[in-house]
Scaffold this motif. Structure first.
Motif, short mmCIF file in Angstrom:
data_model
loop_
_atom_site.label_atom_id
_atom_site.label_comp_id
_atom_site.label_asym_id
_atom_site.label_seq_id
_atom_site.Cartn_x
_atom_site.Cartn_y
_atom_site.Cartn_z
N ARG A 346 41.82 39.05 45.50
CA ARG A 346 42.52 40.56 45.86
C ARG A 346 42.71 41.40 45.06
NH1 ARG A 346 47.44 42.52 48.26
NH2 ARG A 346 47.05 43.74 50.20
N PHE A 347 41.92 42.72 44.97
CA PHE A 347 42.17 43.54 44.05
C PHE A 347 43.19 44.64 44.59
CE2 PHE A 347 41.40 47.80 41.89
CZ PHE A 347 41.63 47.62 40.86
N PRO A 348 44.43 45.10 43.85
CA PRO A 348 44.60 44.85 42.44
C PRO A 348 45.52 43.63 42.21
CG PRO A 348 45.88 46.48 43.17
CD PRO A 348 44.95 46.26 44.33
N GLN A 349 46.17 43.18 43.48
CA GLN A 349 47.27 42.25 43.34
C GLN A 349 47.09 40.99 42.44
OE1 GLN A 349 46.35 44.07 45.76
NE2 GLN A 349 48.05 44.78 47.04
N ASP A 350 45.78 40.43 42.73
CA ASP A 350 45.49 39.29 41.93
C ASP A 350 44.82 39.42 40.58
OD1 ASP A 350 46.19 37.94 44.08
OD2 ASP A 350 44.07 37.76 44.84
N THR A 351 44.86 40.83 40.11
CA THR A 351 44.12 40.98 38.78
C THR A 351 44.89 41.99 37.83
OG1 THR A 351 43.01 42.68 39.79
CG2 THR A 351 41.74 40.74 39.72
N PRO A 352 46.12 41.50 37.64
CA PRO A 352 47.22 42.07 36.67
C PRO A 352 46.64 42.23 35.18
CG PRO A 352 47.91 40.07 37.09
CD PRO A 352 46.63 40.20 38.10
N PHE A 353 45.63 41.53 34.91
CA PHE A 353 45.21 41.51 33.62
C PHE A 353 44.26 42.59 33.47
CE2 PHE A 353 42.44 38.78 36.42
CZ PHE A 353 41.38 39.14 35.90
N LEU A 354 43.67 43.28 34.42
CA LEU A 354 42.67 44.23 34.05
C LEU A 354 43.13 45.35 33.39
CD1 LEU A 354 40.88 44.89 37.19
CD2 LEU A 354 40.00 43.55 35.45
N LYS A 355 42.22 45.55 32.29
CA LYS A 355 42.70 46.97 31.49
C LYS A 355 42.36 48.34 32.36
CE LYS A 355 41.96 44.63 27.25
NZ LYS A 355 40.87 44.56 25.87
N LYS A 356 42.83 49.44 31.83
CA LYS A 356 42.48 50.57 32.35
C LYS A 356 41.03 51.19 32.08
CE LYS A 356 47.25 52.26 32.73
NZ LYS A 356 48.17 53.43 32.14
N GLY A 357 40.57 51.84 32.95
CA GLY A 357 39.00 52.30 32.79
C GLY A 357 38.33 51.50 33.85
N ALA A 358 37.43 52.38 34.66
CA ALA A 358 36.31 51.49 35.61
C ALA A 358 35.49 50.78 34.76
CB ALA A 358 35.83 52.46 36.32
N GLN A 359 34.92 51.09 33.83
CA GLN A 359 33.71 50.37 33.26
C GLN A 359 34.33 49.16 32.46
OE1 GLN A 359 30.60 51.13 33.02
NE2 GLN A 359 30.22 49.00 32.20
N THR A 360 35.44 49.15 31.83
CA THR A 360 36.09 47.74 31.54
C THR A 360 36.43 46.81 32.44
OG1 THR A 360 36.91 49.09 29.42
CG2 THR A 360 37.85 46.95 29.76
N SER A 361 37.28 47.46 33.51
CA SER A 361 37.59 46.84 34.56
C SER A 361 36.60 46.16 35.48
CB SER A 361 38.58 47.55 35.37
OG SER A 361 39.40 48.13 34.81
N THR A 362 35.35 46.79 35.44
CA THR A 362 34.35 46.35 36.37
C THR A 362 33.84 45.02 35.51
OG1 THR A 362 33.82 48.42 37.06
CG2 THR A 362 31.82 46.64 37.06
N SER A 363 33.42 45.04 34.11
CA SER A 363 32.87 43.89 33.58
C SER A 363 33.84 42.79 33.60
CB SER A 363 32.37 44.28 32.07
OG SER A 363 33.74 44.51 31.53
N GLN A 364 35.40 43.08 33.48
CA GLN A 364 36.30 42.13 33.34
C GLN A 364 36.32 41.39 34.77
OE1 GLN A 364 39.65 44.49 31.95
NE2 GLN A 364 39.76 43.07 29.98
N LEU A 365 36.36 42.14 35.75
CA LEU A 365 36.52 41.47 36.96
C LEU A 365 35.42 40.81 37.53
CD1 LEU A 365 38.33 41.50 39.79
CD2 LEU A 365 37.37 43.57 40.36
N LEU A 366 34.09 41.17 37.27
CA LEU A 366 33.12 40.32 37.66
C LEU A 366 32.91 39.08 36.62
CD1 LEU A 366 30.06 43.29 38.04
CD2 LEU A 366 31.15 41.60 39.82
#
Length: 657
Positions: A346-366
């Motif tokens: 569940r985003f964003p509750q389960d992903t506090p580790f994601l950095k700001k910025g859509a491009q970075t977050s996309t690769s991290q999340l996937l």
């Protein structure tokens, strides 16, 4: 009647042509699979604006031809709708270009102000400016203050779009779309100049439809976002959708259905069988979930749910779990059970580790979703990301950093566990075991934990180079062969085992340190031996011909494929402690069965002419029992735990006199 004929053939011919082109555009666009992202929605708005514009274009011509029969306010209203659709099309093209070239991001503040300013000025021009009409037997058209102001605004939009496209074309990834946008703007400039000098000929509708045709072509191959095997949307489509979702900054669920045995099925039954079963699974998921299905990798499908659809998601997952308890069609005649599980985030509750910025977050999340199953220890069908799982992920991230630093700065340390030869009554072999030099961060980290991390992050080859370099250097420098050592056993990873460059690496290192090939015995786990196929066989043959030997490690813990022993040239079979220990558990009701299994296995392997190492030996009772069975080698804490190199050297000097 003559006037009507003139009207039909002279005033509507361009609108009719534009309608034909627009219909072709609609068919081309809506016949392709649609990804639910911002640029798709914006392009839909472009098509809607163009359709509105064309409808009002027809209406304005009729209103001018029959000017006396229409109320003046209606004629003005129809022209306002015509101009609104016309300008709206250009405005959405500008927004489409911005979104497409900025990774589905919403407009930045400057672009928002610019767009709002255009909308405001357009509203002023449309609502409060005067408009005039030219009506004659040969031509009907509008002109005046309203038309002039709107043309000025469209010129500003056109220039802004061209400038934005030129800037965006510096990015190679955006060049394909920007080139088509520039081409369409070039067409419009040509048509616009013609319209300016020939107002009686209504080119604008044809120009709009032609521009849209060019833009639809710019969207590329309709199947470029579709996986050919399964029919699901591919990874690139998923990346675009996730990026779009992250830019919305609204909660959503990512559900990943991981089918654990697809690679095994592919090797066993071939590509066509896998294609057949993937299509069946994808069709079932699509029907039940009523959502787009994405293929994250070769063995998993991904679905995205809005937060408000959690109840529907839970219901679908229960249905999916029940379905995976049944068999799937592997082909028209064969059915098979497929093991699977679901990981959802569940985003964003389960992903506090994601950095700001859509491009970075996309690769991290996937990446996180793809690896979720590696962080989970339970055997449930559905895994929800929780604090424990996130802690495990953080630990693996820390292990990755330790590995990277260890490879760069000599942070790898080798330990050796002596192996006793019953026939020679001395320690002729040893197993080399890698350790990370880290006493402050995590303490001891088992190879079973950091080797998979190395494999997933493409560090296994540089790590292996360090391992073999250290082992060979130690054996050569200390001249261990004169101290009774005949074999050093080193574990081989799955990636190394099928790397066709591995044999040459081994030969180069052995020659570099002046060692005989027979000193090295490479251990391959039973599961790798079963799954690696021809590349492993080729590497084994190459190194065996050179003089190296191979062991099958952990026999009895994996597939227990006895026929694999006969198909590969193993010299030694290493029997796992899990086959030995149950025999000596007094409360084990199946002790006799365990004993029968082990004794028959030992007898069979020895009759094949192979040597046997039994691991995990910890007591004299176990040792005496194995000696009576005739096993070749004994390894375990009964003699020694794994010890560092200098201590191992002293061990050999003490016991191999």
């Amino acid at each position: 009647m003559q006037f009507l004929d003139s009207f039909i053939f002279n005033h509507l011919r361009f609108q009719i042509a534009a309608t034909v082109v627009l219909v072709v555009v609609e068919i081309l666009y809506f016949s392709r699979p649609q990804i639910k992202i911002l640029s798709t929605r914006i392009f839909n708005y472009i098509l809607i604006s163009a359709a509105i514009y064309l409808l009002f274009d027809y209406a304005t011509v009729f209103s001018l031809v029959y000017y006396d029969k229409f109320p003046h306010w209606l004629v003005r209203f129809l022209h306002q709708g015509f101009i609104l659709g016309f300008e709206g099309t250009f405005l959405f093209i500008y927004i489409f270009l911005d979104v497409t070239t900025h990774n589905q991001q919403r407009l930045f503040l400057f672009e928002k102000i610019f767009v709002l300013m255009i909308i405001f000025l357009s509203a002023i021009a449309i609502l409060f400016s005067n408009i005039k009409y030219h009506i004659s037997d040969t031509a009907v058209y509008s002109y005046g203050e309203m038309v002039n102001r709107v043309y000025i605004l469209i010129t500003i939009l056109t220039c802004s779009t061209i400038i934005k496209a030129i800037i965006a074309s510096r990015n190679v990834e955006s060049r394909h779309v920007t080139s088509y946008v520039l081409f369409s703007m070039g067409l419009w400039i040509i048509f616009g100049i013609l319209q300016l000098f020939l107002p009686q000929i209504l080119f604008s509708s044809v120009s709009i439809s032609t521009m849209l045709l060019v833009l639809v072509i710019s969207l590329g191959n309709p199947s470029e976002h579709v996986d050919k095997e399964s029919g699901a949307f591919n990874y690139e489509a998923l990346r675009l959708v996730i990026s779009d979702r992250l830019n919305k900054a609204k909660p959503f669920y990512i559900v990943n259905i991981d089918m654990e045995e697809i690679s095994k099925l592919r090797r066993q039954f071939g590509d066509q069988a896998v294609i057949f079963v993937l299509n069946e699974i994808r069709s079932f998921i699509a029907k039940q979930f009523n959502q787009n299905i994405y293929k994250l990798n070769n063995h998993s499908f991904t679905v995205i749910f809005d937060e408000r659809n959690q109840e529907k998601m839970d219901t679908c997952l229960r249905i999916l779990e029940d379905r995976f308890h049944e068999k799937w069609n592997l082909n028209e005649t064969t059915k098979i059970h497929i093991n699977a599980h679901v990981d959802y985030v569940r985003f964003p509750q389960d992903t506090p580790f994601l950095k700001k910025g859509a491009q970075t977050s996309t690769s991290q999340l996937l990446e996180f979703v793809e690896l979720c199953h590696t962080f989970s220890d339970d055997a449930e069908f559905v895994h929800r990301v929780d604090t424990k799982l996130l802690q495990k992920r953080d630990r693996q991230d820390l292990i990755l950093k330790l590995l990277q630093n260890a490879i760069k700065s000599d942070g790898i340390e080798m330990y050796y566990q002596p192996i006793y030869c019953i026939a020679e009554k001395r320690f002729t072999n040893c197993e080399a075991l890698v350790r990370l030099k880290d006493s402050t961060t995590l303490g001891f980290v088992s190879p079973e934990e950091f080797i998979p991390v190395a494999e997933r992050n493409f560090l296994i080859m540089p790590l292996s180079n360090c391992i073999f370099e250290k082992v060979f250097e130690f054996v050569s420098r200390k001249n261990l062969s004169k101290k009774g050592l005949k074999h050093v056993e080193v574990n081989l990873s799955a990636i190394e085992s099928v790397d066709l460059g591995f044999p040459n690496l081994m030969k180069d290192l052995l020659e570099k340190h002046g060692l005989e090939p027979s000193i090295i015995n490479l251990e391959i786990t039973e599961s790798i031996a079963v799954s690696s196929g021809r590349k492993l066989k080729r590497n084994m043959d190459d190194l065996i011909n050179y003089g190296c030997t191979f062991s099958m490690d952990d026999f009895g813990t994996g597939y227990s494929n006895l026929s694999q022993i006969t198909r590969a040239d193993f010299s030694i079979i290493k029997i796992d402690k899990s086959l030995l220990w149950p025999i000596f558990e007094k409360k084990n009701p199946n002790r006799e069965n365990s004993k029968i299994l082990l004794e028959n296995m030992v007898s069979m392997i020895l009759q094949m002419g192979l040597k046997i190492v039994v691991e995990g030996v910890e007591t004299k009772e176990q040792f005496d029992y194995l000696e009576s069975l005739g096993v070749t080698y004994i390894q375990g804490y009964y003699f020694s735990k794994p010890i560092e190199s200098e201590e191992y050297l002293r061990f050999l000097e003490k016991y191999n006199r």
